[in-house]
Design a protein around this motif. Structure first.
Motif, PDB file in Angstrom:
ATOM      1  N   THR A 141       0.835  -1.208   0.000  1.00 60.24           N
ATOM      2  CA  THR A 141       0.000   0.000   0.000  1.00 60.24           C
ATOM      3  C   THR A 141       0.863   1.249   0.000  1.00 60.24           C
ATOM      4  OG1 THR A 141      -1.769  -1.147   1.219  1.00 60.24           O
ATOM      5  CG2 THR A 141      -1.823   1.264   1.204  1.00 60.24           C
ATOM      6  N   TYR A 142       1.910   1.248   0.846  1.00 63.30           N
ATOM      7  CA  TYR A 142       2.788   2.421   0.860  1.00 63.30           C
ATOM      8  C   TYR A 142       3.574   2.509  -0.445  1.00 63.30           C
ATOM      9  CZ  TYR A 142       7.712   0.916   1.600  1.00 63.30           C
ATOM     10  OH  TYR A 142       8.991   0.441   1.451  1.00 63.30           O
ATOM     11  N   PHE A 143       3.902   1.347  -1.026  1.00 60.78           N
ATOM     12  CA  PHE A 143       4.585   1.348  -2.324  1.00 60.78           C
ATOM     13  C   PHE A 143       3.743   2.060  -3.379  1.00 60.78           C
ATOM     14  CE2 PHE A 143       4.743  -0.836  -6.458  1.00 60.78           C
ATOM     15  CZ  PHE A 143       6.027  -0.490  -6.857  1.00 60.78           C
ATOM     16  N   LEU A 144       2.454   1.744  -3.424  1.00 61.42           N
ATOM     17  CA  LEU A 144       1.554   2.376  -4.395  1.00 61.42           C
ATOM     18  C   LEU A 144       1.379   3.859  -4.101  1.00 61.42           C
ATOM     19  CD1 LEU A 144      -1.171  -0.416  -4.739  1.00 61.42           C
ATOM     20  CD2 LEU A 144       0.543   0.242  -6.437  1.00 61.42           C
ATOM     21  N   SER A 145       1.193   4.182  -2.808  1.00 64.33           N
ATOM     22  CA  SER A 145       0.982   5.575  -2.427  1.00 64.33           C
ATOM     23  C   SER A 145       2.178   6.436  -2.788  1.00 64.33           C
ATOM     24  CB  SER A 145       0.713   5.660  -0.917  1.00 64.33           C
ATOM     25  OG  SER A 145       0.537   6.996  -0.502  1.00 64.33           O
ATOM     26  N   TRP A 146       3.358   5.987  -2.407  1.00 59.49           N
ATOM     27  CA  TRP A 146       4.575   6.747  -2.695  1.00 59.49           C
ATOM     28  C   TRP A 146       4.859   6.784  -4.196  1.00 59.49           C
ATOM     29  CZ3 TRP A 146       8.596   5.092   1.543  1.00 59.49           C
ATOM     30  CH2 TRP A 146       8.603   6.071   2.557  1.00 59.49           C
ATOM     31  N   SER A 147       4.659   5.670  -4.882  1.00 59.00           N
ATOM     32  CA  SER A 147       4.959   5.619  -6.312  1.00 59.00           C
ATOM     33  C   SER A 147       4.067   6.573  -7.104  1.00 59.00           C
ATOM     34  CB  SER A 147       4.797   4.188  -6.836  1.00 59.00           C
ATOM     35  OG  SER A 147       5.713   3.310  -6.219  1.00 59.00           O
ATOM     36  N   VAL A 148       2.782   6.579  -6.785  1.00 56.02           N
ATOM     37  CA  VAL A 148       1.827   7.446  -7.482  1.00 56.02           C
ATOM     38  C   VAL A 148       2.102   8.914  -7.186  1.00 56.02           C
ATOM     39  CG1 VAL A 148      -0.619   8.079  -7.644  1.00 56.02           C
ATOM     40  CG2 VAL A 148       0.045   5.676  -7.608  1.00 56.02           C
ATOM     41  N   SER A 149       2.673   9.203  -6.003  1.00 57.45           N
ATOM     42  CA  SER A 149       2.847  10.592  -5.568  1.00 57.45           C
ATOM     43  C   SER A 149       3.722  11.411  -6.510  1.00 57.45           C
ATOM     44  CB  SER A 149       3.449  10.631  -4.153  1.00 57.45           C
ATOM     45  OG  SER A 149       4.811  10.241  -4.151  1.00 57.45           O
ATOM     46  N   PHE A 150       4.590  10.763  -7.281  1.00 57.69           N
ATOM     47  CA  PHE A 150       5.503  11.494  -8.157  1.00 57.69           C
ATOM     48  C   PHE A 150       4.833  11.965  -9.447  1.00 57.69           C
ATOM     49  CE2 PHE A 150       8.141   8.693  -5.597  1.00 57.69           C
ATOM     50  CZ  PHE A 150       9.147   9.541  -5.177  1.00 57.69           C
ATOM     51  N   TYR A 151       3.777  11.315  -9.841  1.00 59.02           N
ATOM     52  CA  TYR A 151       3.209  11.562 -11.163  1.00 59.02           C
ATOM     53  C   TYR A 151       2.406  12.856 -11.288  1.00 59.02           C
ATOM     54  CZ  TYR A 151       4.924   7.066 -12.666  1.00 59.02           C
ATOM     55  OH  TYR A 151       5.746   6.029 -12.998  1.00 59.02           O
TER      56      TYR A 151
END
Length: 222
Positions: free
Chosen positions: A23-33
């Motif tokens: 979940t944190y992987f998705l949250s952090w990954s999406v945050s850059f876009y």
């Protein structure tokens, strides 16, 4: 508590840990876009701090090296065992770190396309970025001459990432204050970054609690 019950409980908490991790992987990954998309839509990086972007790239470079080393290097893994330092790095940590470095570098690259004349790396940022790079170089020499272990250098890089996490938003906050505007800065970056950070810390503490070994959190060898 009976051993079978303890083992079942441990498996359950490991499942929870994995869910938190992805979940944190998705949250952090999406945050850059959102920021990269906003720059592309506006064809401008006006309102975005160059210092912040350079801090981000350096931080995630250090974080990528740390995670990749702990996950793939047999030398690092052996040193973890020999010095009772827990290895809590998982696949989602590696994937996130490398992805974050690449997308941060891409966003920094946008500044060379859309860059405004007034935007440049500050003297303060230049100094603060140079110091840990020189420190890493000294660390490599120390490893070469057996002054420290590879695991010590990896922990140094993790501390650099931690320090950058504390300061990287300050240039952006100061820029927003001077401009009296947040135009050009995506709020979704902050919200998703905060959520991912909270979940990441939660997973780290949960894993340490499950294993009963807190050295992977502190970096202090027994």
């Amino acid at each position: 508590m009976a051993p079978a019950i303890r083992e079942t409980s441990s498996v359950g908490w490991n499942v929870v840990s994995n869910i938190i991790g992805w979940t944190y992987f998705l949250s952090w990954s999406v945050s850059f876009y959102p920021q990269a998309i906003l720059n592309w839509q506006r064809k401008s990086v006006q309102g975005l701090s160059i210092d912040f972007l350079y801090y981000n790239v350096l931080g995630f470079l250090c974080y990528s090296i740390f995670n990749v080393a702990f996950f793939f290097s047999e030398t690092i893994q052996e040193q973890c065992k020999n010095h009772s330092s827990g290895n809590l790095v998982r696949a989602n940590d590696v994937m996130f770190a490398v992805h974050a470095f690449l997308i941060s570098s891409f966003t920094l690259g946008q500044t060379f396309i859309y860059k405004a004349k007034a935007q440049k790396l500050s003297t303060t940022a230049t100094v603060l970025i140079s110091i840990p790079i020189v420190g890493a170089g000294i660390g490599l020499l120390a490893v070469e001459f057996n002054g420290i272990l590879w695991i010590d250098l990896m922990y140094y890089l993790s501390y650099v990432k931690l320090a950058i996490s504390f300061i990287k938003y300050l240039p952006q906050v100061w820029l927003n204050y001077k401009r009296k505007s947040t135009v050009g800065w995506s709020i979704y970056n902050i919200l998703l970054d905060f959520a991912g950070g909270a979940l990441s810390i939660g997973q780290l503490l949960l894993d340490a609690s499950i294993s009963g070994d807190w050295s992977g959190v502190s970096g202090v060898r027994k």
